[in-house]
Enzyme design. Sequence first.
Site, PDB file in Angstrom:
ATOM      1  N   ASP A  49       0.836  -1.205   0.000  1.00  0.00           N
ATOM      2  CA  ASP A  49       0.000   0.000   0.000  1.00  0.00           C
ATOM      3  C   ASP A  49       0.872   1.257   0.000  1.00  0.00           C
ATOM      4  OD1 ASP A  49       0.853  -0.214   2.610  1.00  0.00           O
ATOM      5  OD2 ASP A  49      -1.121   0.077   3.518  1.00  0.00           O
ATOM      6  N   SER A  50       2.199   1.081   0.075  1.00  0.00           N
ATOM      7  CA  SER A  50       3.126   2.197  -0.156  1.00  0.00           C
ATOM      8  C   SER A  50       2.883   2.811  -1.522  1.00  0.00           C
ATOM      9  CB  SER A  50       4.580   1.718  -0.027  1.00  0.00           C
ATOM     10  OG  SER A  50       4.782   0.546  -0.797  1.00  0.00           O
ATOM     11  N   ASP A  88      -1.123  -6.136  -0.306  1.00  0.00           N
ATOM     12  CA  ASP A  88      -1.483  -5.520   0.971  1.00  0.00           C
ATOM     13  C   ASP A  88      -2.989  -5.292   1.086  1.00  0.00           C
ATOM     14  OD1 ASP A  88       0.428  -4.995   2.900  1.00  0.00           O
ATOM     15  OD2 ASP A  88       1.172  -3.183   1.900  1.00  0.00           O
ATOM     16  N   LYS A 118      -1.271  -9.405   2.819  1.00  0.00           N
ATOM     17  CA  LYS A 118      -0.533  -8.942   4.002  1.00  0.00           C
ATOM     18  C   LYS A 118      -1.436  -7.972   4.763  1.00  0.00           C
ATOM     19  CE  LYS A 118       3.134  -5.950   3.845  1.00  0.00           C
ATOM     20  NZ  LYS A 118       2.619  -4.788   4.598  1.00  0.00           N
ATOM     21  N   GLU A 120      -1.535  -5.522   8.615  1.00  0.00           N
ATOM     22  CA  GLU A 120      -0.742  -4.970   9.709  1.00  0.00           C
ATOM     23  C   GLU A 120      -1.392  -5.261  11.056  1.00  0.00           C
ATOM     24  OE1 GLU A 120      -0.005  -0.794   9.010  1.00  0.00           O
ATOM     25  OE2 GLU A 120       0.832  -1.182   7.014  1.00  0.00           O
ATOM     26  N   GLU A 186       9.145  -4.266  10.734  1.00  0.00           N
ATOM     27  CA  GLU A 186       9.555  -2.944  10.229  1.00  0.00           C
ATOM     28  C   GLU A 186      10.047  -2.071  11.369  1.00  0.00           C
ATOM     29  OE1 GLU A 186       6.920  -1.030   7.434  1.00  0.00           O
ATOM     30  OE2 GLU A 186       8.037   0.861   7.548  1.00  0.00           O
TER      31      GLU A 186
HETATM   32  O1  KIV Z   1       3.495  -1.102   1.723  1.00  0.00           O
HETATM   33  C1  KIV Z   1       4.658  -1.546   1.698  1.00  0.00           C
HETATM   34  O2  KIV Z   1       5.423  -1.310   0.746  1.00  0.00           O
HETATM   35  C2  KIV Z   1       5.103  -2.355   2.821  1.00  0.00           C
HETATM   36  C3  KIV Z   1       6.555  -2.677   2.898  1.00  0.00           C
HETATM   37  C4  KIV Z   1       7.290  -1.483   3.323  1.00  0.00           C
HETATM   38  C5  KIV Z   1       6.824  -3.839   3.771  1.00  0.00           C
HETATM   39  O3  KIV Z   1       4.338  -2.712   3.652  1.00  0.00           O
END
Ligand code: KIV
Length: 277
Positions: A49-50, A88, A118, A120, A186
């Site tokens: 989600d970055s 994510d 993924k 959090e 992280e």
């Molecule tokens: O969103 C992302 O790119 C991440 C990584 C930094 C692990 O969660």
Amino acid sequence: MSATAKKTAPMPSDILARKGGTPLVCLTAYTTPFAQLTDPHCDIILVGDSVGMVHHGLPSTIGVTMDMMVMHGQAVARGLKQAMMVVDMPFGSYEESPEQALRNAARIMRETGAGAVKLEGGVTMAPTIEFLTNRSIPVMAHIGLTPQAINTLGGYKVQGRGEDRERIMADAEAVAKAGAFSVVLEKVPASLADEITAAIPIPTIGIGASAGCDGQILVIDDMLGLFTAFKPKFAKRYATLGDDADKAIADYADEVRSRAFPAAEHVFGDKAPEPKK
Ligand code: KIV
């Protein structure tokens, strides 16, 4: 393997089997061309989600939506041949209840072909991780600094220093027990990352953690020097493509203004060329 056999993407069981072995190589990707570039070198490609910050100009990952993750997941899937794709789950798509998480994780897997999702969170999210894994959704967990929680964490601070160490260790144990097949650590102290890696049976994937983790991940735009708004300490730059792009665009602008571009080889004559014999 025969010369013609196609390598297939690793399954969660393959990733689990890499615990304590050669470190897992993971990068983010958000588009088909970068999926094609990263695929031959990586075990796991994360559609993180970055993407909201590096490609959509958002100030954090909080504004990222399910539709954005599905669209970028589909684009990445078109470029992968051998790496596992993990997508994510965005902020607000899984925290309400395990049922909400299942609905959205199933959509991600159905519409993108991802091998896993993924999410959090540690102890709090463990029941959701267990609910998903018991319903055929492999989960990569993400603990330590969880960027979707910056408003409650008070910013992008190192997590797990001093008395906070036990909280992060408890998170790691909880997600492993709940059935996650790997966990991103992280921005935690290196000694804590090493302790967690030794304590839990699933691979740890570090970002700002320790070389002792079972794998590493970086945001592709950080490591290529394409995202320059800020540079986290842990984001080693392996290239300066942002500077190269800036120079190329400036050269193009100069050549357009001076009429040096297009040159003779870039334009067409009145007559079609003779067919080649
Ligand atoms: O969103 C992302 O790119 C991440 C990584 C930094 C692990 O969660």
